[in-house]
Design a protein around this motif. Structure first.
Motif, short mmCIF file in Angstrom:
data_model
loop_
_atom_site.label_atom_id
_atom_site.label_comp_id
_atom_site.label_asym_id
_atom_site.label_seq_id
_atom_site.Cartn_x
_atom_site.Cartn_y
_atom_site.Cartn_z
N VAL A 1 0.84 -1.21 0.00
CA VAL A 1 0.00 0.00 0.00
C VAL A 1 0.87 1.25 0.00
CG1 VAL A 1 -1.74 1.29 1.28
CG2 VAL A 1 -1.91 -1.19 1.13
N LYS A 2 1.84 1.29 0.90
CA LYS A 2 2.69 2.47 0.99
C LYS A 2 3.56 2.62 -0.25
CE LYS A 2 2.80 2.40 6.05
NZ LYS A 2 3.63 2.18 7.25
N TRP A 3 4.01 1.49 -0.79
CA TRP A 3 4.83 1.55 -2.01
C TRP A 3 4.03 2.12 -3.17
CZ3 TRP A 3 4.24 -0.72 -6.81
CH2 TRP A 3 5.34 -0.63 -7.67
N VAL A 4 2.78 1.69 -3.31
CA VAL A 4 1.94 2.20 -4.41
C VAL A 4 1.73 3.70 -4.25
CG1 VAL A 4 -0.39 2.18 -5.36
CG2 VAL A 4 0.79 0.03 -4.92
N ASP B 1 2.90 9.09 -6.31
CA ASP B 1 3.23 10.49 -6.09
C ASP B 1 4.50 10.89 -6.83
OD1 ASP B 1 2.09 10.54 -2.64
OD2 ASP B 1 1.04 10.85 -4.52
N GLN B 2 5.49 10.01 -6.85
CA GLN B 2 6.79 10.37 -7.38
C GLN B 2 6.94 10.09 -8.86
OE1 GLN B 2 9.58 8.26 -4.89
NE2 GLN B 2 9.21 9.55 -3.11
N LYS B 3 6.30 9.03 -9.37
CA LYS B 3 6.56 8.61 -10.74
C LYS B 3 5.32 8.47 -11.60
CE LYS B 3 10.67 5.96 -9.31
NZ LYS B 3 11.33 4.63 -9.31
N GLY B 4 4.15 8.36 -11.00
CA GLY B 4 2.94 8.22 -11.78
C GLY B 4 2.50 6.78 -11.94
N PRO B 5 1.29 6.58 -12.50
CA PRO B 5 0.70 5.23 -12.56
C PRO B 5 1.44 4.26 -13.46
CG PRO B 5 -0.64 6.84 -13.76
CD PRO B 5 0.39 7.62 -13.00
N ASP B 6 2.18 4.75 -14.46
CA ASP B 6 2.88 3.83 -15.37
C ASP B 6 3.90 2.98 -14.64
OD1 ASP B 6 2.93 6.16 -18.16
OD2 ASP B 6 1.44 4.69 -17.53
N HIS B 7 4.41 3.46 -13.50
CA HIS B 7 5.40 2.72 -12.74
C HIS B 7 4.77 1.83 -11.68
CE1 HIS B 7 8.93 4.91 -14.37
NE2 HIS B 7 8.06 5.89 -14.52
N VAL B 8 3.45 1.84 -11.63
CA VAL B 8 2.72 1.01 -10.66
C VAL B 8 2.05 -0.17 -11.35
CG1 VAL B 8 0.74 0.99 -9.10
CG2 VAL B 8 2.36 2.87 -9.00
N ILE B 9 1.52 0.06 -12.53
CA ILE B 9 0.74 -0.96 -13.23
C ILE B 9 1.65 -2.10 -13.69
CG2 ILE B 9 -0.71 -1.38 -15.25
CD1 ILE B 9 -1.65 1.51 -15.03
N HIS C 1 -4.91 8.82 0.48
CA HIS C 1 -3.84 8.50 -0.45
C HIS C 1 -3.90 9.45 -1.66
CE1 HIS C 1 -2.98 5.05 1.87
NE2 HIS C 1 -3.99 4.33 1.46
N GLY C 2 -5.10 10.01 -1.89
CA GLY C 2 -5.18 10.64 -3.15
C GLY C 2 -5.58 9.70 -4.21
N SER C 3 -5.73 10.11 -5.51
CA SER C 3 -6.15 9.23 -6.57
C SER C 3 -5.22 9.33 -7.73
CB SER C 3 -7.57 9.51 -7.01
OG SER C 3 -7.62 10.83 -7.51
N VAL C 4 -5.38 8.41 -8.69
CA VAL C 4 -4.53 8.41 -9.86
C VAL C 4 -5.00 9.49 -10.81
CG1 VAL C 4 -3.66 7.04 -11.76
CG2 VAL C 4 -4.25 5.94 -9.62
N ALA C 5 -4.11 10.38 -11.19
CA ALA C 5 -4.49 11.48 -12.07
C ALA C 5 -4.39 11.05 -13.51
CB ALA C 5 -3.59 12.68 -11.85
#
Length: 1001
Positions: A912-915, A920-928, A997-1001
């Protein structure tokens, strides 16, 4: 023949006596009424579209405009009318209709070919609707169309080549759709264009087509967020009529070309959030009309050009770059400057002393630089300043007195500087300030009584200063205050009783001061208080039992004071993430809920406080116990002898029992069925061979048993003598084997749901217990997702698994009476059948929720698995549905990322914290998960938002499981509405601030 005249007269007489009919309405009115019938109108916007004997034309109807000479409809504007339904093609029967706007409604489906019959349309505005499909290829056949706005819909696919054939188009707006492919160069063939708006589409990565430079009449070029790469082609700087030049939010690189200063009519240049580097070019003095320049969020360096600052700019945004040097003095002479944002650079030196004296400054943000010297006194000279944000610099001196008279101020943030002296009294009472941040300076003096005038203040942060004296009672008049942080000061006296009037208060931090006295009376009014930190003061008296009635409180630190008496039992009602009562003078027994080892550090150094925790109370004098040492040793020796004799006897009895048991064991099994069975217990027992083991969990081994009829079942054999610990060495599933067996049988034996694993029967003997389930050929989600076979699960399959599991949990939470909490939701407990349908399994630690009114039930130990346990559960041991929802949110994050809930890659974080950090730092492309097809990115991001909402740190912010099911299904529904496309328009839910957490922009 003689009767005909009489009949005709009778007909005419009756016609004039009869009430007016719809036939008295003009032809245009009839067409509009038919269009009304094709649309849903829940707001009754079109209720006035009715027949009237006095107005036979529709010219007075809502949204309708007519030619005054002919009374024919020429314009229809139904923007923001809350209309639903497909595009009303019957409107094309209005022969003189030239202007049609249905903007910001819910017009859905695709645009029909009949739209091409609207031959007189000059303006077609269908923005902010729910239109889907590819862009219509017939629109260019509208001969006089000059204004086409299809922005804010769900159009997908490429921009068709037919869009190069518009004969008279001036404005083309396709922003905020789902268009793919690269930005086409053939748009440069529409020579009449004055505006080209393509922003915020997921185009394929590509360069700016140089053919755009052929649009010599272009005034607005808006291509923000178009996935553009490379450098700006020089052809664009030949657009001499350009007014608005916006290429922001792309991946453009290289230097900003010097030719940009050839755009002499330009008013606005937006280049922010790209990868531009190097220094800004020279030649800015030629841009006499430039009012806004934004090149923030790049890698620009060097000095800010003096000639740029000499322009009559209204807005200068260069934040998040690498600029060095000072701020040019010329900026203070700009007559129109209202916005100056230069934060997060390496600027230094003093701010021009005349800044603000010649310009109506509204927003000044210079944070995270190396500015020094005093804050200019004239920043609010024109009386317009709204935000002054100077965080993390080296400003010195005091706050200018003039700022205390700046009634327009709404935000003042001066934290982490070297400011000193007394704060001007006027600052405390500014009527429109909603955020006042003075943290980390050397301010002295008192908090002024004029604070009562700060009627809009919601955040007051004054920690880490040298404020002294009492907190004024007038602070109770600041009715909108949400956060009050005044720690690490020299404040003294009692906590003002008026603080209890602040019913919006969410955080109160007064630690490390010299406050004294007792708790104020009436703190039960703090229904929204989330954090209370009064540590390291001189407070005394008893801890108020009213703290236990604060429903949102999850951080409580009263350590380092002089509190006495017992710990109120009411504190057991709280769900605390942080709890500390150490270093006080408390006495008596610990409340049962907190009399556990995990709370040990919460009660240290309270001499009179006792509980079952070892070494919490003071040790008794060893001299008093010295006489009993010999007796204790003797008892231990005797006990050892008895133990050895008992073991030998037990082993002898066991061998005798085992020998007698052989040959008769099968006769002693008891079978309890929950469904009609086609097998006996003996078939099951014959399959309990190590070769048939398909899994080992925290409660036992699982075997695959192939029956005589060819069917397969799964058999769980529970461990004898208790449950094993799971993969977290310090977290136990709790209970005994009997307890786990009984919980599973009691739960699954009465459940009938397609997404809950089916329990066929159970078999028991005196020392063995078996549970027989339906067999899941594809194993558990966790094993499949995190193995080399993870690539088998594409996104539609993962999404369906999430919905199936959510429906199963929703059944437990909402349809079972009383509700059932699973307590160990994880990917390994979600099983997959042959079609990859999901079933929730392993109910060994499931618990029935207490009846309404008794609250969530406390557990004796933590149940669950590492990475899945809700943060509040680890501290409170309270069982409720929100714990399951957090765990399910982690499962969603696993499905999106393909990663395990805990992994050395995360360091001290969990998934959870890693996501959250990576987003925040790199955007959703680095999470998916990179294994997933990028064409599903929009849907994946929506589901990721749902996972983040489920894992909100505050349980109150997590949705119910029924809501989770609905949200997951909405994504599927949107896909269906788009004729099989993989992307969709965000529902209003996704635009909300979903969680901490905020949301994915």
């Amino acid at each position: 023949m003689l009767l005909l005249p009489h009949s005709l007269l009778l007909f005419v007489f009756l016609f004039f006596l009869s009430p007016p009919s719809s036939h008295s309405l003009s032809q245009d009115g009839l067409i509009l009424q038919q269009a009304k019938l094709t649309l849903s109108d829940p707001s009754n916007t079109l209720s006035g579209w009715t027949t009237s004997s006095t107005t036979p034309t529709p010219c007075s109807w809502t949204g309708v405009s007519c030619d005054p000479a002919t009374d024919r409809v020429v314009s229809l504007n139904l923007s923001n009318a809350n209309l639903f339904g497909p595009f009303p093609t019957i409107l094309c029967r209005l022969p003189h209709l030239s202007y049609l706007s249905l903007s910001n409604n819910s017009i859905n489906s695709t645009l029909p070919p009949l739209l091409a019959t609207c031959r007189n349309l000059t303006h077609l505005i269908l923005s902010e609707n729910l239109l889907v499909g590819t862009l219509p290829t017939f629109l260019h056949t509208l001969p006089v169309l000059s204004y086409l706005d299809l922005s804010g819909n769900n159009f997908s696919g490429h921009i068709p080549p037919e869009f190069a054939l518009f004969p008279n188009l001036h404005v083309l707006s396709l922003t905020s759709n789902l268009l793919t492919g690269t930005v086409p160069g053939f748009l440069g063939d529409v020579a009449t264009l004055t505006q080209l708006n393509l922003s915020y589409n997921p185009f394929d990565q590509g360069e700016i087509p140089p053919q755009i430079g052929k649009l010599v009449n272009l005034e607005v070029l808006w291509m923000a967020g178009c996935n553009l790469i490379g450098e700006i082609p020089g052809d664009l700087f030949g657009l001499k009529k350009i007014i608005d030049f916006d290429l922001s939010m792309n991946s453009l690189t290289g230097r900003i070309p010097a030719e940009i200063t050839n755009l002499e009519d330009v008013v606005q240049i937006e280049l922010f959030q790209n990868g531009f580097s190097g220094e800004l070019p020279l030649g800015w003095s030629k841009l006499k009309k430039l009012r806004r320049f934004d090149a923030s969020l790049n890698q620009l360096e060097g000095l800010i050009p003096d000639e740029l600052c000499r322009l009559p700019l209204e807005s200068l945004n260069l934040f998040n770059n690498r600029f060095v040097g000072g701020l040019p003095e010329s900026i203070a002479s700009s007559p129109n400057l209202n916005e100056l944002r230069l934060f997060d650079n390496q600027l230094k030196g003093v701010i021009p002393k005349d800044l603000g004296k010649n310009s109506p400054l509204k927003w000044v943000e210079l944070s995270f630089n190396e500015f020094s010297g005093e804050i200019p006194a004239g920043l609010c000279e024109k009386g317009a300043l709204e935000e002054l944000i100077l965080l993390n610099n080296s400003f010195s001196g005091g706050i200018p007195v003039g700022l205390g008279q700046c009634r327009s101020l709404t935000r003042l943030r001066l934290s982490d500087n070297r400011l000193s002296g007394d704060v001007p009294a006027g600052i405390w009472g500014l009527p429109f300030v909603y955020f006042l941040d003075l943290v980390g300076n050397s301010f002295t003096g008192r908090v002024s009584e004029s604070i009562s005038g700060a009627t809009n203040l919601s955040g007051l942060l004054i920690s880490k200063n040298r404020f002294e004296g009492r907190i004024p009672d007038e602070i109770g008049l600041v009715g909108k205050l949400v956060e009050f942080s005044a720690s690490d000061n020299l404040l003294e006296g009692p906590i003002p009783g008026t603080l209890v009037k602040l019913i919006q208060l969410g955080r109160l931090d007064l630690h490390n001061n010299k406050l004294s006295g007792e708790f104020p009376i009436g703190i039960e009014a703090w229904k929204k208080l989330n954090e209370l930190n009064l540590a390291t003061n001189e407070l005394s008296g008893e801890i108020s039992p009213q703290l236990g009635s604060l429903p949102a409180l999850n951080y409580l630190d009263l350590s380092g004071n002089q509190f006495t008496g017992k710990i109120p039992l009411e504190l057991q009602n709280l769900k605390l993430n942080k709890f500390n009562l150490s270093d006080n003078r408390l006495s008596g027994d610990l409340p049962p809920l907190y009399d556990k080892e995990i709370y040990r550090d919460s009660f240290l150094n309270n001499p009179g406080l006792c509980g079952d925790l070892p070494d919490l109370c003071p040790r008794k004098d060893r001299s008093k116990n010295s006489g009993s040492v010999w007796l204790l040793r003797s008892i231990f020796v005797l006990a050892g002898v008895v133990f050895i004799v008992g073991v030998v006897w037990f082993y002898w009895k066991y061998l005798k029992y085992k020998k007698a048991k052989e040959g008769t064991e099968k006769l002693k099994w008891t079978l309890t069925s929950f469904h009609k069975l086609g097998f006996s217990e003996y078939e099951i027992l014959d399959c309990l061979d190590e070769d048939n083991v398909i899994g080992t969990g925290g409660s036992g081994k699982v075997y695959k048993a192939v029956l005589s009829n060819g069917d397969a079942v799964a058999v769980k054999k529970l461990w004898v003598g208790g449950l094993k610990k799971d993969e977290c060495n310090d977290i136990e599933k709790g209970g005994s084997s009997d307890g786990g067996f009984e919980a599973e049988v009691e739960t699954l034996g009465k459940i009938r749901h397609k997404n809950i694993v089916k329990l066929w029967c159970c078999c028991t003997t005196r020392d063995s217990k078996l549970l027989v389930y339906e067999y899941m050929p594809n194993g558990s989600l966790g094993d499949l997702l995190h193995s080399s076979k993870g690539g088998l699960l594409d996104w539609p399959m993962r999404h369906k698994i999430a919905i199936d599991a959510a429906e199963g949990l929703s059944y437990l939470h909402h349809d079972c009476v009383p509700p059932i909490v699973h307590r160990d939701v994880k990917s390994n407990n979600i099983l997959l059948d042959g079609e990859f349908g999901a079933r929730v399994a392993d109910f060994g630690v499931a618990k029935v929720v207490d009846v309404v009114g008794k609250g969530p039930k406390s557990m004796s130990v933590i149940a669950g698995s590492c990475g899945y346990i809700a943060p509040e559960y680890a501290y409170t041991l309270r069982v409720n549905e929100k714990s399951d929802i957090y765990s399910f949110g982690v499962v969603i994050l696993e499905l999106v990322t393909g990663k395990r809930p805990i992994d050395p890659e995360y360091g001290e974080k969990d998934l959870v914290k890693w996501v959250c950090t990576t987003l925040d730092q790199k955007g959703p492309d680095h999470v998916i998960d990179p294994k997933l097809d990028s064409c599903y990115k929009e849907d994946i991001c929506r589901v990721l938002n749902i996972g983040l909402l489920c894992t909100s740190p505050l349980p109150i912010n997590r949705p119910s499981m029924r809501k989770v099911v609905k949200l997951l299904q909405e994504v599927i529904a949107e896909n269906n509405s788009k004729s099989g496309k993989k992307d969709g328009k965000l529902s209003p839910y996704y635009h909300d601030d979903v969680s901490d957490h905020g949301s994915v922009a």
